[in-house]
Design a protein around this motif. Structure first.
Motif, PDB file in Angstrom:
ATOM      1  N   ALA A  66      10.331  80.495  83.053  1.00  0.00           N
ATOM      2  CA  ALA A  66      11.385  81.260  82.350  1.00  0.00           C
ATOM      3  C   ALA A  66      12.249  80.333  81.496  1.00  0.00           C
ATOM      4  CB  ALA A  66      12.226  82.003  83.378  1.00  0.00           C
ATOM      5  N   TRP A  67      12.514  79.163  82.170  1.00  0.00           N
ATOM      6  CA  TRP A  67      13.330  78.162  81.411  1.00  0.00           C
ATOM      7  C   TRP A  67      12.572  77.678  80.184  1.00  0.00           C
ATOM      8  CZ3 TRP A  67      15.151  75.032  86.229  1.00  0.00           C
ATOM      9  CH2 TRP A  67      16.157  75.719  86.890  1.00  0.00           C
ATOM     10  N   VAL A  68      11.262  77.431  80.328  1.00  0.00           N
ATOM     11  CA  VAL A  68      10.467  76.945  79.180  1.00  0.00           C
ATOM     12  C   VAL A  68      10.469  78.018  78.062  1.00  0.00           C
ATOM     13  CG1 VAL A  68       8.116  76.335  78.451  1.00  0.00           C
ATOM     14  CG2 VAL A  68       9.032  75.396  80.552  1.00  0.00           C
ATOM     15  N   THR A  69      10.288  79.312  78.519  1.00  0.00           N
ATOM     16  CA  THR A  69      10.290  80.402  77.552  1.00  0.00           C
ATOM     17  C   THR A  69      11.620  80.431  76.776  1.00  0.00           C
ATOM     18  OG1 THR A  69       8.910  81.585  79.122  1.00  0.00           O
ATOM     19  CG2 THR A  69       9.811  82.881  77.292  1.00  0.00           C
ATOM     20  N   ASP A  70      12.688  80.274  77.562  1.00  0.00           N
ATOM     21  CA  ASP A  70      14.038  80.224  76.947  1.00  0.00           C
ATOM     22  C   ASP A  70      14.126  79.123  75.910  1.00  0.00           C
ATOM     23  OD1 ASP A  70      15.093  82.386  78.185  1.00  0.00           O
ATOM     24  OD2 ASP A  70      16.372  81.287  79.633  1.00  0.00           O
ATOM     25  N   ALA A  71      13.625  77.952  76.389  1.00  0.00           N
ATOM     26  CA  ALA A  71      13.721  76.755  75.535  1.00  0.00           C
ATOM     27  C   ALA A  71      12.909  76.976  74.262  1.00  0.00           C
ATOM     28  CB  ALA A  71      13.192  75.551  76.316  1.00  0.00           C
ATOM     29  N   LYS A  72      11.677  77.562  74.440  1.00  0.00           N
ATOM     30  CA  LYS A  72      10.830  77.792  73.271  1.00  0.00           C
ATOM     31  C   LYS A  72      11.484  78.757  72.297  1.00  0.00           C
ATOM     32  CE  LYS A  72       6.239  76.764  74.977  1.00  0.00           C
ATOM     33  NZ  LYS A  72       5.069  77.292  75.659  1.00  0.00           N
ATOM     34  N   ARG A  73      12.125  79.779  72.840  1.00  0.00           N
ATOM     35  CA  ARG A  73      12.814  80.745  71.972  1.00  0.00           C
ATOM     36  C   ARG A  73      13.930  80.065  71.174  1.00  0.00           C
ATOM     37  NH1 ARG A  73      14.999  84.328  75.607  1.00  0.00           N
ATOM     38  NH2 ARG A  73      17.094  83.507  75.120  1.00  0.00           N
ATOM     39  N   THR A  74      14.644  79.163  71.879  1.00  0.00           N
ATOM     40  CA  THR A  74      15.729  78.427  71.226  1.00  0.00           C
ATOM     41  C   THR A  74      15.165  77.550  70.108  1.00  0.00           C
ATOM     42  OG1 THR A  74      16.879  78.443  73.331  1.00  0.00           O
ATOM     43  CG2 THR A  74      17.705  76.917  71.669  1.00  0.00           C
ATOM     44  N   VAL A  75      13.999  76.872  70.446  1.00  0.00           N
ATOM     45  CA  VAL A  75      13.396  75.980  69.444  1.00  0.00           C
ATOM     46  C   VAL A  75      12.986  76.780  68.190  1.00  0.00           C
ATOM     47  CG1 VAL A  75      11.337  74.570  68.959  1.00  0.00           C
ATOM     48  CG2 VAL A  75      12.631  74.202  71.052  1.00  0.00           C
ATOM     49  N   SER A  76      12.384  77.943  68.441  1.00  0.00           N
ATOM     50  CA  SER A  76      11.941  78.750  67.303  1.00  0.00           C
ATOM     51  C   SER A  76      13.127  79.259  66.484  1.00  0.00           C
ATOM     52  CB  SER A  76      11.052  79.912  67.792  1.00  0.00           C
ATOM     53  OG  SER A  76      11.767  80.769  68.626  1.00  0.00           O
ATOM     54  N   GLU A  77      14.205  79.570  67.177  1.00  0.00           N
ATOM     55  CA  GLU A  77      15.427  79.995  66.468  1.00  0.00           C
ATOM     56  C   GLU A  77      15.971  78.855  65.628  1.00  0.00           C
ATOM     57  OE1 GLU A  77      18.311  81.798  69.088  1.00  0.00           O
ATOM     58  OE2 GLU A  77      16.868  83.388  69.664  1.00  0.00           O
ATOM     59  N   LEU A  78      15.921  77.657  66.253  1.00  0.00           N
ATOM     60  CA  LEU A  78      16.428  76.468  65.545  1.00  0.00           C
ATOM     61  C   LEU A  78      15.566  76.202  64.326  1.00  0.00           C
ATOM     62  CD1 LEU A  78      17.332  74.003  68.433  1.00  0.00           C
ATOM     63  CD2 LEU A  78      18.895  75.141  66.887  1.00  0.00           C
ATOM     64  N   GLU A  79      14.297  76.322  64.518  1.00  0.00           N
ATOM     65  CA  GLU A  79      13.426  76.073  63.376  1.00  0.00           C
ATOM     66  C   GLU A  79      13.665  77.126  62.288  1.00  0.00           C
ATOM     67  OE1 GLU A  79       9.530  73.929  65.373  1.00  0.00           O
ATOM     68  OE2 GLU A  79       9.607  76.116  65.268  1.00  0.00           O
ATOM     69  N   PHE A  80      14.003  78.338  62.744  1.00  0.00           N
ATOM     70  CA  PHE A  80      14.340  79.396  61.787  1.00  0.00           C
ATOM     71  C   PHE A  80      15.590  79.068  60.992  1.00  0.00           C
ATOM     72  CE2 PHE A  80      16.290  83.508  60.901  1.00  0.00           C
ATOM     73  CZ  PHE A  80      15.268  84.114  60.154  1.00  0.00           C
ATOM     74  N   LEU A  81      16.493  78.364  61.658  1.00  0.00           N
ATOM     75  CA  LEU A  81      17.745  77.989  60.979  1.00  0.00           C
ATOM     76  C   LEU A  81      17.502  76.934  59.898  1.00  0.00           C
ATOM     77  CD1 LEU A  81      20.267  77.772  63.909  1.00  0.00           C
ATOM     78  CD2 LEU A  81      20.181  79.500  62.135  1.00  0.00           C
ATOM     79  N   ARG A  82      16.385  76.318  59.925  1.00  0.00           N
ATOM     80  CA  ARG A  82      15.970  75.319  58.978  1.00  0.00           C
ATOM     81  C   ARG A  82      16.974  74.235  58.877  1.00  0.00           C
ATOM     82  NH1 ARG A  82      11.130  76.683  57.093  1.00  0.00           N
ATOM     83  NH2 ARG A  82      11.222  75.121  55.402  1.00  0.00           N
TER      84      ARG A  82
END
Ligand code: C2E
Ligand code: CA
Ligand code: CA
Length: 896
Positions: A66-82
């Motif tokens: 669950a934590w990894v999923t959370d982290a991955k979601r955060t990473v993808s959001e961050l990457e979205f922020l460019r």
């Protein structure tokens, strides 16, 4: 009785057994269920443990994922922020704004973004500094931001696109808090996280970490037994997660016990209802059987048993108890029948003369048939000592024999004993006994006895008869020979002597002939008694046969002792024996042979004694002769010799005649002469006519002998008459001679040949001969008298003739026997001779006294009125010439 026995015996036992069985069953079931529950609990714990492990691991992995999923979601959001296209400041602000916007539902306590070379580009953390320092030093897996606060973080590292800077890394730190740990802890349990073995945080907070550590080691939780497990933190070797969970509680004991107990009680109830009731019923039936049998055993009356056994009579009932009941009824009937048989048998047994008895091993009479009462004439037959019934003298014999049975030495014994009774005639019992061992090995003696008194006495009598003379009761030849045999053996061993005395009663034949056999028998009996009176108890007196007796003297010191005895015997015979008012004078000739001097064996002893006796007879009777004293003993067979010689002696006229004068008492002158045969044998010298006359009679030579004597005597008489002597001649005539048909003609021929007249001749006939066959003899004597011969009854007094008989014979003279004359000087003898003389006078008989040896005798006889005298006092028998000379010289003198 039945009720009591029913309660008292089978049923309670049945109940007890039931109870015991169920107790046992209960115990077993309890134990089994206890064991099973223990095993189940153990199993449950094992299962619990593995499921806990599985669940905990799953929970951990799920959380981490669950934590990894959370982290991955955060990473993808961050990457979205460019953010990679921004400058650093803007970048920083944008990231901060991002994280601040997310602060409300921030999943991670810190995020650090580094470039490919691990150089931090951005950090969003309260403890950034320390975090950064540690991050630079440590691998980035898990870090502690502060050792003092002992906070643990879980780091998730994800690649992140950094634009021109290429790919960097985003590090997400998730703090492990009590809340996090509670996610891993099971219900009611706790979890504890340790870093490098040191507890860092627990689901219960970190205030009691040491306490938790201890509980972990002791596997307890809040002081209750607990299970613990240790999970390793994924991708981190230093960190471990410990899970504690209290053990599930075991079931309470009553929970374990109750179900089986209920089952047991229920089954008990059911079994009892089904089986117990049935068994109770059977038990009651068994008790019925028991009562029936018991009643029969006590009363021995089947009618008391059958009411109990009746219920089993139904043949439809095929169960075991019914069959047993019927079998018992059959058995009781059988017993009744065999009892009845026994009773009948015993009744029959009681009819027997024999007694049937049983004796136990202690010698007590335990059973006896009716015959025993009759045999013993006693009222109380059993329970007594059997020995008490036996005559004291026979007890030892009984004991010895019965021991043979007891010790198995014999199968059966034959016994004979007298009864111990007060009766006068002691009954004799005889019978057989055998030993009987019953199944228990107890010994009894059984026997059948019968009264054999009668046959025993007969047997005794027969044995006695076999060994004793029927008339006198003295030993017979068989017994004598047996005793002699024994005595000979003893003598041989002890080097002793023994003597055999042969007796022959003189003139017994005459007694028998004249007085009859009855008197003769009585005389023999009396004689036996008289001889026995002279003997010792150890001596044997036997009747040899007829008038012969034998005495065996088994131990003698020397021949003198025997001489003393034989004198004593002859003396004892001096007194006449009184039989039926007849005084019978008796005399014996005795022959003695002594072992070992005279003979070495039985037969020689007897025959030598016999010879000696014969010799004694030939020497003039009434005397004893010892074989050792006989001149011719060496040759032994004297009588045989004499017999052989007799015929020759007669033929060759060796036998001569001597003459003994007979004196007239009144005138003192010779009145007659008696012709007496004489035989001189070259070898033996003078042989007595008493020996050879009977012998000639037996050998059939008496007529020749008679003729010889007659011719010589007549010739002498003729010569004397021719010479002018006036005398008559007495001639002895023996019985055979008298009854021989040739006698009278021969006599008359001789008489005529010598020119003699019958009145010159006196024929002397012995008293017994004259009376033997009275009619026949009378005829002969009358014939002779008719011819003119004078008749003299010789040896008067020994033949016991009666007055009437004498009268009938009508003889001329009576010759009183020497035995009377011998005793004339004592009163009895005197009276006897006197009586004879008186009787003769009354019968008109002339009397001649024989054997006058003394002057006194002569005087007494003359004074008594005896007519004529004959004896050595006047002259011995002499040859014819001597007699004639005597006649002329001294005849007159003596008589005067
Ligand atoms: P007997 O007829 O009684 O004869 C008398 C016997 O007495 C004779 O014995 C004679 O020697 C014996 N005598 C005579 N006086 C005395 C005396 O004072 N004292 C003793 N002790 N004895 C005396 P003997 O000659 O030995 O004859 C024995 C018997 O033999 C005779 O007994 C007679 O029965 C028989 N006898 C003898 N000669 C003849 C004979 O020619 N024919 C037959 N048939 N018998 C004869
Ligand atoms: Ca004579
Ligand atoms: Ca005589």
């Amino acid at each position: 009785m039945f009720k009591k026995s029913a309660n008292g015996a089978a049923l309670p036992a049945l109940y007890r057994r039931f109870l015991l069985a169920f107790l046992l069953l209960g115990c077993v079931i309890l134990f089994m269920s206890g064991l099973r529950s223990a095993l189940t609990h153990q199993n449950f714990i094992g299962k619990e443990y593995s499921s806990l492990t599985e669940r905990s691991q799953k929970r951990l992995n799920t959380q981490l994922d669950a934590w990894v999923t959370d982290a991955k979601r955060t990473v993808s959001e961050l990457e979205f922020l460019r953010i990679d296209q921004l400058n650093d400041a803007a970048k920083h602000a944008k990231l901060t704004a991002f994280f601040t916007a997310q602060a409300e539902n921030r999943n991670f306590e810190a995020v650090v973004i580094t470039d490919a070379l691990h150089q931090p580009l951005y950090s969003n953390a309260c403890q950034t500094l320390t975090f950064t320092v540690i991050m630079s030093q440590e691998t980035m897996s898990l870090v502690s931001c502060d050792q003092q606060t002992a906070t643990l973080f879980h780091i998730i590292e994800l690649p992140i696109w950094l634009g021109e800077k290429g790919t960097g890394l985003a590090h997400f730190a998730k703090q492990i808090t009590p809340a996090t740990l509670r996610l891993f802890a099971p219900n009611n349990g706790a979890s504890l996280i340790s870093y490098q073995g040191k507890p860092i945080e627990s689901s219960e907070g970190n205030s009691r970490l040491d306490e938790w550590k201890r509980q972990l080691n002791q596997q307890t939780f809040n002081n209750a037994p607990a299970m613990s497990l240790t999970l390793s933190w994924p991708n981190d070797p230093h960190t471990t997660l410990n899970i504690l969970k209290p053990l599930p509680k075991a079931e309470p004991w009553w929970m374990v016990v109750m179900p089986p107990l209920i089952v047991v009680l229920l089954s008990l109830g059911i079994v009892w209802l089904i089986l117990g009731r049935w068994m109770e019923k059977q038990s009651v039936r068994v008790n019925l059987l028991w009562s029936g049998v018991q009643n029969y055993a006590i009363s021995q009356d089947s009618s008391k048993a059958f009411p109990f056994l009746k219920p089993f009579a139904d043949r439809e009932q095929q169960d075991d108890i019914s069959r047993l009941g019927r079998a018992l009824v059959r058995m009781i009937k059988d017993v009744d029948r065999s009892r009845e048989r026994d009773r009948i048998f015993n009744e029959t047994l009681a009819l027997l003369e024999e007694a049937v008895v049983t004796i136990d091993s202690d010698g007590n009479l335990i059973e006896a048939s009716g015959g025993w009462l009759r045999l013993t004439r006693l009222a109380t037959p059993t329970g007594e000592r059997f020995l008490g019934y036996i005559h004291p003298e026979d007890r030892e014999g009984w004991l010895l024999k019965s021991l043979q049975l007891i010790h198995n030495e014999k199968d059966n014994i034959h016994v004979r004993f007298r009864l111990n009774t007060n009766q006068q005639a002691t009954p004799w019992l005889e019978g057989r006994f055998l030993a009987h061992h019953n199944e228990a090995g107890v010994l009894t003696l059984r026997g059948a006895l019968r009264d054999v008194t009668q046959s025993y006495l007969q047997e005794q009598q027969i044995t006695h008869m076999a060994l004793h003379d029927a008339l006198t009761g003295l030993a017979n030849r068989v017994l004598l020979e047996d005793r002699l045999k024994q005595s000979l053996l003893l003598c041989e061993r002890n080097e002793q002597q023994l003597a055999v005395l042969f007796f022959d009663l003189d003139h017994f034949k005459q007694i028998n002939d004249s007085l009859g056999h009855k008197v003769g028998d009585k005389l023999l009996i009396a004689l036996g008694e008289r001889i026995s009176g002279c003997l010792r108890a150890s001596d044997t007196l036997a009747r040899w046969g007829g008038d012969e007796f034998v005495i065996l003297l088994p131990e003698i010191t020397d021949a003198e002792a025997v001489r003393t005895l034989s004198d004593k015997l002859i003396n004892a015979m001096q007194i006449p024996i009184l039989i039926d008012e007849n005084e019978l004078p008796v005399s014996f000739s005795i022959g003695v042979a002594i072992y070992p001097n005279d003979a070495a064996d039985i037969q020689s002893l007897f025959s030598n004694a016999d010879r000696a006796m014969f010799h004694a007879k030939s020497q003039g009777r009434n005397q004893a002769c010892f074989y050792s004293d006989m001149d011719y003993k060496d040759n032994g067979k004297q009588e045989l010799y004499i017999q052989n010689r007799l015929a020759t002696a007669i033929k060759t006229r060796q036998i001569t005649v001597h003459y003994q004068p007979i004196i007239d008492c009144s005138s003192g002158k010779p009145h007659a002469v008696e012709a007496l045969a004489r035989w001189y044998d070259e070898r033996y010298g003078w042989v007595s006519p008493a020996t050879f006359v009977p012998m000639a009679e037996n050998l059939g030579l008496i007529c020749q002998l008679g003729e010889l004597v007659l011719s010589q005597a007549f010739e002498t008489l003729n010569r004397w008459l021719t010479n002018g002597h006036t005398l008559i001649m007495a001639i002895n005539v023996s019985s055979r001679q008298l009854f021989s048909p040739a006698f009278v003609p021969g006599l008359m021929t001789e008489l005529a040949r010598h020119q003699l007249k019958t009145e010159h001749i006196i024929l002397e006939v012995t008293e017994s001969l004259a009376l033997r066959d009275v009619d026949h003899a009378m005829e002969r004597l009358q014939e002779l008298q008719a011819l003119g011969f004078l008749i003299a009854i010789d040896d008067f007094g020994t033949g016991h003739s009666s007055l009437a008989q004498l009268q009938e014979i009508n003889a001329d003279k009576l010759k009183i026997d020497r035995a009377f004359v011998m005793r004339i000087e004592d009163d009895k003898g005197h009276n006897m001779v006197k009586a004879v003389a008186n009787m003769a006078t009354a019968l008109h008989l002339k009397t001649v006294a024989e054997g006058v040896e003394t002057e006194a005798q002569k005087n007494l006889l003359c004074a008594m009125g005896v007519d004529y005298l004959q004896g050595f006092y006047f002259a011995k028998p002499m040859p014819a010439d001597d007699c004639a000379a005597w006649w002329l010289t001294s005849g007159d003198e003596k008589a005067g």
